[in-house]
Scaffold this motif. Structure first.
Motif, mmCIF file in Angstrom:
data_model
loop_
_atom_site.group_PDB
_atom_site.id
_atom_site.type_symbol
_atom_site.label_atom_id
_atom_site.label_comp_id
_atom_site.label_asym_id
_atom_site.label_seq_id
_atom_site.Cartn_x
_atom_site.Cartn_y
_atom_site.Cartn_z
ATOM 1 N N ASP A 180 0.827 -1.213 0.000
ATOM 2 C CA ASP A 180 0.000 0.000 0.000
ATOM 3 C C ASP A 180 0.860 1.261 0.000
ATOM 4 N N PHE A 181 1.948 1.261 0.751
ATOM 5 C CA PHE A 181 2.812 2.439 0.783
ATOM 6 C C PHE A 181 3.628 2.576 -0.498
ATOM 7 N N ALA A 182 3.774 1.503 -1.261
ATOM 8 C CA ALA A 182 4.453 1.570 -2.558
ATOM 9 C C ALA A 182 3.490 1.999 -3.665
ATOM 10 N N THR A 183 2.235 2.253 -3.289
ATOM 11 C CA THR A 183 1.190 2.595 -4.263
ATOM 12 C C THR A 183 0.765 4.049 -4.079
ATOM 13 N N PRO A 184 1.297 4.944 -4.900
ATOM 14 C CA PRO A 184 0.880 6.338 -4.769
ATOM 15 C C PRO A 184 -0.526 6.552 -5.335
ATOM 16 N N GLU A 185 -1.279 7.404 -4.659
ATOM 17 C CA GLU A 185 -2.588 7.836 -5.148
ATOM 18 C C GLU A 185 -3.528 6.683 -5.491
ATOM 19 N N GLU A 186 -3.459 5.632 -4.730
ATOM 20 C CA GLU A 186 -4.343 4.471 -4.893
ATOM 21 C C GLU A 186 -4.461 4.049 -6.363
ATOM 22 N N LYS A 187 -3.310 3.776 -6.978
ATOM 23 C CA LYS A 187 -3.272 3.315 -8.373
ATOM 24 C C LYS A 187 -3.943 1.956 -8.535
ATOM 25 N N ARG A 188 -4.132 1.270 -7.441
ATOM 26 C CA ARG A 188 -4.915 0.028 -7.371
ATOM 27 C C ARG A 188 -5.545 0.023 -5.990
ATOM 28 N N LEU A 195 3.009 12.231 5.042
ATOM 29 C CA LEU A 195 1.956 13.220 5.246
ATOM 30 C C LEU A 195 2.511 14.639 5.144
ATOM 31 N N GLU A 196 3.747 14.823 5.596
ATOM 32 C CA GLU A 196 4.375 16.140 5.525
ATOM 33 C C GLU A 196 4.619 16.581 4.086
ATOM 34 N N TYR A 197 4.699 15.621 3.173
ATOM 35 C CA TYR A 197 4.898 15.913 1.761
ATOM 36 C C TYR A 197 3.569 15.880 0.997
ATOM 37 N N ASN A 198 2.459 15.828 1.750
ATOM 38 C CA ASN A 198 1.123 15.755 1.150
ATOM 39 C C ASN A 198 0.981 14.592 0.179
ATOM 40 N N GLU A 199 1.641 13.489 0.493
ATOM 41 C CA GLU A 199 1.552 12.281 -0.325
ATOM 42 C C GLU A 199 0.303 11.503 0.055
ATOM 43 N N ALA A 200 -0.332 10.906 -0.931
ATOM 44 C CA ALA A 200 -1.503 10.076 -0.671
ATOM 45 C C ALA A 200 -1.066 8.770 -0.018
ATOM 46 N N ILE A 201 -1.775 8.386 1.039
ATOM 47 C CA ILE A 201 -1.497 7.116 1.710
ATOM 48 C C ILE A 201 -2.814 6.443 2.073
ATOM 49 N N ASN A 202 -2.729 5.164 2.344
ATOM 50 C CA ASN A 202 -3.863 4.426 2.882
ATOM 51 C C ASN A 202 -3.882 4.692 4.388
ATOM 52 N N GLU A 203 -4.860 5.427 4.851
ATOM 53 C CA GLU A 203 -4.930 5.770 6.277
ATOM 54 C C GLU A 203 -5.098 4.521 7.146
ATOM 55 N N GLU A 204 -5.741 3.499 6.624
ATOM 56 C CA GLU A 204 -5.879 2.242 7.377
ATOM 57 C C GLU A 204 -4.507 1.591 7.569
ATOM 58 N N ALA A 205 -3.630 1.709 6.593
ATOM 59 C CA ALA A 205 -2.281 1.150 6.715
ATOM 60 C C ALA A 205 -1.488 1.893 7.787
ATOM 61 N N LEU A 206 -1.691 3.198 7.890
ATOM 62 C CA LEU A 206 -1.024 3.968 8.949
ATOM 63 C C LEU A 206 -1.550 3.554 10.317
ATOM 64 N N LYS A 207 -2.864 3.382 10.441
ATOM 65 C CA LYS A 207 -3.445 2.898 11.697
ATOM 66 C C LYS A 207 -2.907 1.500 12.025
ATOM 67 N N PHE A 208 -2.779 0.666 11.000
ATOM 68 C CA PHE A 208 -2.254 -0.688 11.177
ATOM 69 C C PHE A 208 -0.864 -0.643 11.801
ATOM 70 N N LEU A 209 0.014 0.199 11.289
ATOM 71 C CA LEU A 209 1.367 0.294 11.846
ATOM 72 C C LEU A 209 1.333 0.752 13.293
ATOM 73 N N ASN A 210 0.447 1.698 13.602
ATOM 74 C CA ASN A 210 0.335 2.184 14.975
ATOM 75 C C ASN A 210 -0.122 1.068 15.910
ATOM 76 N N ARG A 211 -1.138 0.326 15.541
ATOM 77 C CA ARG A 211 -1.625 -0.770 16.381
ATOM 78 C C ARG A 211 -0.612 -1.913 16.445
ATOM 79 N N LEU A 212 0.118 -2.108 15.357
ATOM 80 C CA LEU A 212 1.048 -3.235 15.298
ATOM 81 C C LEU A 212 2.128 -3.121 16.369
ATOM 82 N N SER A 213 2.621 -1.927 16.622
ATOM 83 C CA SER A 213 3.639 -1.791 17.665
ATOM 84 C C SER A 213 3.052 -2.121 19.028
ATOM 85 N N ASP A 214 1.805 -1.723 19.282
ATOM 86 C CA ASP A 214 1.140 -2.087 20.540
ATOM 87 C C ASP A 214 0.938 -3.598 20.631
ATOM 88 N N TYR A 215 0.586 -4.207 19.501
ATOM 89 C CA TYR A 215 0.409 -5.662 19.450
ATOM 90 C C TYR A 215 1.709 -6.361 19.848
#
Length: 188
Positions: free
Chosen positions: A71-79, A138-158
């Motif tokens: 998902d992070f290798a996919t800019p602007e939800e190309k898929r 986000l600082e570069y205004n790049e499109a990301i999957n917000e769910e993937a960012l949440k996933f990384l945040n929860r993953l460290s807690d996991y």
């Protein structure tokens, strides 16, 4: 088919959707650190017997971490993005279970204990690093999957909760950080 393309010889790589980026671009840093995280999870899995209850769970985590990197290798939800909200719900349920089944603490603990728990603490650190690199997008205004960012945040807690649970199951006493202020018992 060769696995080398020579495309990277000048410092570029291809993104999902056909775009290109320098190998030190924030997006490449983000999915590269996610790949490092996945390798650490793989090392942790390799230390477990296949019949260990955590083996399949951590292999599933690896699948999702790979999806996250994709998902992070996919800019602007190309898929369509792969990481969806139900993965975060699954992680939260696991975090809650492992936390409730672990000895109560009100201080930070030093990473360590059993070898498996120590490896899981490394997974936690790599998840946090991947999250920091993802936030940089986000600082570069790049499109990301917000769910993937949440996933990384929860993953460290996991990984933190799981490392504590692993130590508890092994009856391995954790070492509290001596200068820690009280934590983990705060009201939300």
């Amino acid at each position: 088919m060769n696995i080398y393309t020579r495309y990277g010889d000048r410092g570029f790589t291809r993104l999902v959707g056909g775009g290109r980026a320098k190998k030190n671009a924030p997006r490449v840093q983000a999915y590269g650190s996610i790949d490092t995280l996945n390798a650490q999870v793989g090392l942790t899995v390799a230390s477990l017997a296949q019949k260990d209850s955590l083996y399949e769970e951590l292999v599933q985590i690896q699948q999702w971490v790979f999806d996250c990197g994709s998902d992070f290798a996919t800019p602007e939800e190309k898929r369509p993005y792969k990481v969806q909200s139900q993965v975060i719900v699954w992680l939260e349920e696991k975090i809650d279970f492992y936390w409730q089944e672990s000895p109560k603490i009100d201080r930070f603990v030093l990473p360590g204990g059993t070898v498996t728990a120590a490896n899981l603490h490394l997974c936690r650190c790599f998840a946090r690093e991947a999250e920091r690199n993802a936030v940089a997008l986000l600082e570069y205004n790049e499109a990301i999957n917000e769910e993937a960012l949440k996933f990384l945040n929860r993953l460290s807690d996991y990984f933190f909760a799981l490392a504590r649970w692993v130590n508890g199951q092994a009856k391995q006493t954790e070492i509290l950080y001596e200068n820690s202020a009280p934590v983990f018992d705060r009201k939300k």
